[in-house]
Every structure is written in structure tokens, then in C-alpha cells.
Design an enzyme around this catalytic site. Structure first.
Site: not given
Length: 162
Positions: A13, A48, A129
Site C-alpha cells: 500500500y 486497500r 494496518y
């Protein structure tokens, strides 16, 4: 990278956020022109949304024959001289495999820690995350290239091109 013959690049990401795909594609192509074997390993949920990294690599002109799924590279990971991780964290976290109490235990990951040498490009060693610390960052075979992925990828591009 200059001494390596077999190289795997694992985008995450962070590559997308930094919009570093063009620089990394240039690095990969330059290494390939030097006669090195270069592959991209893409985790199915990197980014994402599923497929985000595949799209970014395609937009950057990375040939499809250089892009592989996680399962295709994991079986040969110990044969790579260098794995370059660009902005990935949870998708390359060894806790998923080694720590049954980890919040990500059992999650399929790209097993970069099995390579001879790992270079991780990230802004920091902070967790990803999932909020899980990544032991790969502290392994003896890992070097951390900390900073903005856009700046470090440009620096890497300039170094490889000279």
C-alpha cells in the site's frame, strides 16, 4: 541489488500512497536489462482493495510476465538473492506464520524472510494496518531503507541507472 541475480519486488500500500510505481517499474526494467531475473510478487489483498497493486503495476508498464501471485513465489523464496519490499507490512509479516497468538495468525503472507537478503522500504518500522509488529524488520538478513517511498524509490532508480 547490483550483485544480486534473482530479485523479487513486493509492492504494498505504501507504494500506492507514494505513487512510486513508475520509479519501481524503472528499477525492475533496468535490473532486467542487466541480465537479472526480476519478479514482482503481489499479495491478493495488498493495498486497500484486491487487485490495486496489479493495476498500478500495469499502469506503470510492468510486463505481465514479471508479475506473480503470492503462491507462485513463496515456494521458491529461499532462492532469491534479494527481496525488495516497497511499502508492504502486514502482507509480509512472519507473525502470521510463526506466532499462533498473533492477531494475523494463519493469514497467508509473502514469506520474504526466507530470501537471502531483504530490503524494506518504508517510512518507519511502525506496525501496519493490522497493528501487529513485524519481526521481519529486525531479522539479520533485513536492511531497512526508511523514508518516503517516493524519495527512496527515486534514489534507488538513480543509483540503478548509473
Amino acid at each position: 541489488l547490483k550483485d544480486a541475480q534473482k530479485i523479487c519486488i513486493v509492492p504494498g500500500y505504501g507504494l500506492a500512497v507514494a505513487q512510486a510505481q513508475n520509479d519501481i517499474a524503472h528499477v525492475a526494467n533496468a535490473l532486467r536489462e542487466q541480465g537479472k531475473e526480476v519478479k514482482f510478487a503481489v499479495h491478493p489483498v495488498a493495498g486497500r482493495m484486491p487487485g490495486q497493486l496489479n493495476v498500478l503495476l500495469a499502469e506503470a508498464g510492468v510486463p505481465y510476465d514479471m508479475v506473480f501471485e503470492m503462491e507462485e513465489v513463496n515456494e521458491d523464496m529461499d532462492e532469491y538473492d534479494v527481496v525488495l519490499v516497497v511499502g508492504a507490512n502486514d502482507t509480509v509479516n512472519s507473525s502470521a506464520v510463526d506466532d499462533p497468538k498473533s492477531a494475523i495468525a494463519g493469514m497467508p503472507v509473502i514469506e520474504v524472510w526466507k530470501a537471502k537478503h531483504v530490503i524494506v522500504m518504508k517510512r518507519s518500522v511502525a506496525s501496519g494496518y493490522a497493528g501487529v509488529d513485524n519481526p521481519v524488520f529486525y531479522n539479520e538478513n533485513t536492511d531497512m531503507l526508511l523514508g518516503s517511498a517516493s524519495e527512496t524509490s527515486q534514489g534507488l532508480r538513480n543509483a540503478i541507472s548509473t
